[in-house]
Design an enzyme around this catalytic site. Sequence first.
Site, mmCIF file in Angstrom:
data_model
loop_
_atom_site.group_PDB
_atom_site.id
_atom_site.type_symbol
_atom_site.label_atom_id
_atom_site.label_comp_id
_atom_site.label_asym_id
_atom_site.label_seq_id
_atom_site.Cartn_x
_atom_site.Cartn_y
_atom_site.Cartn_z
ATOM 1 N N TYR A 1 -1.594 -1.216 10.299
ATOM 2 C CA TYR A 1 -1.629 -1.551 8.879
ATOM 3 C C TYR A 1 -0.496 -1.126 8.174
ATOM 4 O O TYR A 1 0.217 -1.705 7.322
ATOM 5 C CB TYR A 1 -2.932 -0.847 8.420
ATOM 6 C CG TYR A 1 -3.110 -1.117 7.010
ATOM 7 C CD1 TYR A 1 -3.733 -2.345 6.386
ATOM 8 C CD2 TYR A 1 -2.935 0.027 5.948
ATOM 9 C CE1 TYR A 1 -4.039 -2.528 4.902
ATOM 10 C CE2 TYR A 1 -3.079 -0.007 4.879
ATOM 11 C CZ TYR A 1 -3.754 -1.372 4.303
ATOM 12 O OH TYR A 1 -4.090 -1.328 2.992
ATOM 13 N N SER B 1 0.803 -1.342 -0.024
ATOM 14 C CA SER B 1 0.140 -0.125 -0.004
ATOM 15 C C SER B 1 0.746 1.303 0.152
ATOM 16 O O SER B 1 1.932 1.201 0.294
ATOM 17 C CB SER B 1 -0.948 -0.023 1.325
ATOM 18 O OG SER B 1 -1.581 1.181 1.386
#
Length: 249
Positions: free
Chosen positions: A153, A140
């Site tokens: 995350y 990401s």
Amino acid sequence: MPDLAGTVTCVTGASGTIGRGIARRFAEAGSAVAVHHRRPGAAEDVVVAIEAAGGRARAFTAELTEDSACHALLDAVAEWGGRLDALVNNAGVQPVEALADLTAERWREMLDATLTSAFSCTQAAARLLGDGGSVTHIASIEARQPAPGHVHYSAAKAALVMHARGAALEYGPRGIRVNTVSPGLIGRPGLEQDWPEGAGRWRRAAPLGRLGTPEDVGNACVFLASPLASWITGHDLVVDGGVTTHPTW
């Protein structure tokens, strides 16, 4: 699309929005696709859609937080397909939780679901991949630009990028390439209604003026698994419509 006819690809977490797009794009490129999902029946419609379009697919269920389950999954995929050419480690979770409220248990859950699963699946796949085999982790842009409530995350995604670089170094002599794809904001049904402010801010920040699609991520994965990327390994391919080109000051 690159021609991947005759190849076999395993996509983990393929019952989710991005995973579905990745699985479909591999099938459209001609690869037989092992559609992994955690809950029985969760990805059957993905298989049905691929087969309806003339592709070949099969659903596989496995709990990827268990190392033995990862190895069993990849063995089963290779037995089904007769070979294994590519693995896409897409499985993971994305909870939002403030750092001050985050427990050690929740931290470990994130790492197990997102990072350790990719470690175990990559290790399992490497036993089966031949020369030219490809592994792609879905990371990401938050690996470099964290968002509030996403510390665990972002940390897991950053670790995926470095794991891929290390794996590329060690598996390279065997002809196995390992890369990451780092998406930006990917649209899903209802996202812009649920989060109009965030989606609007993204559109204004993206030079290309739109949210990403699951197919955008799938295209990047297909490219990295194809002969067109035969000299690309240890690379993080950012797929974000240009959002990260903006200065942060």
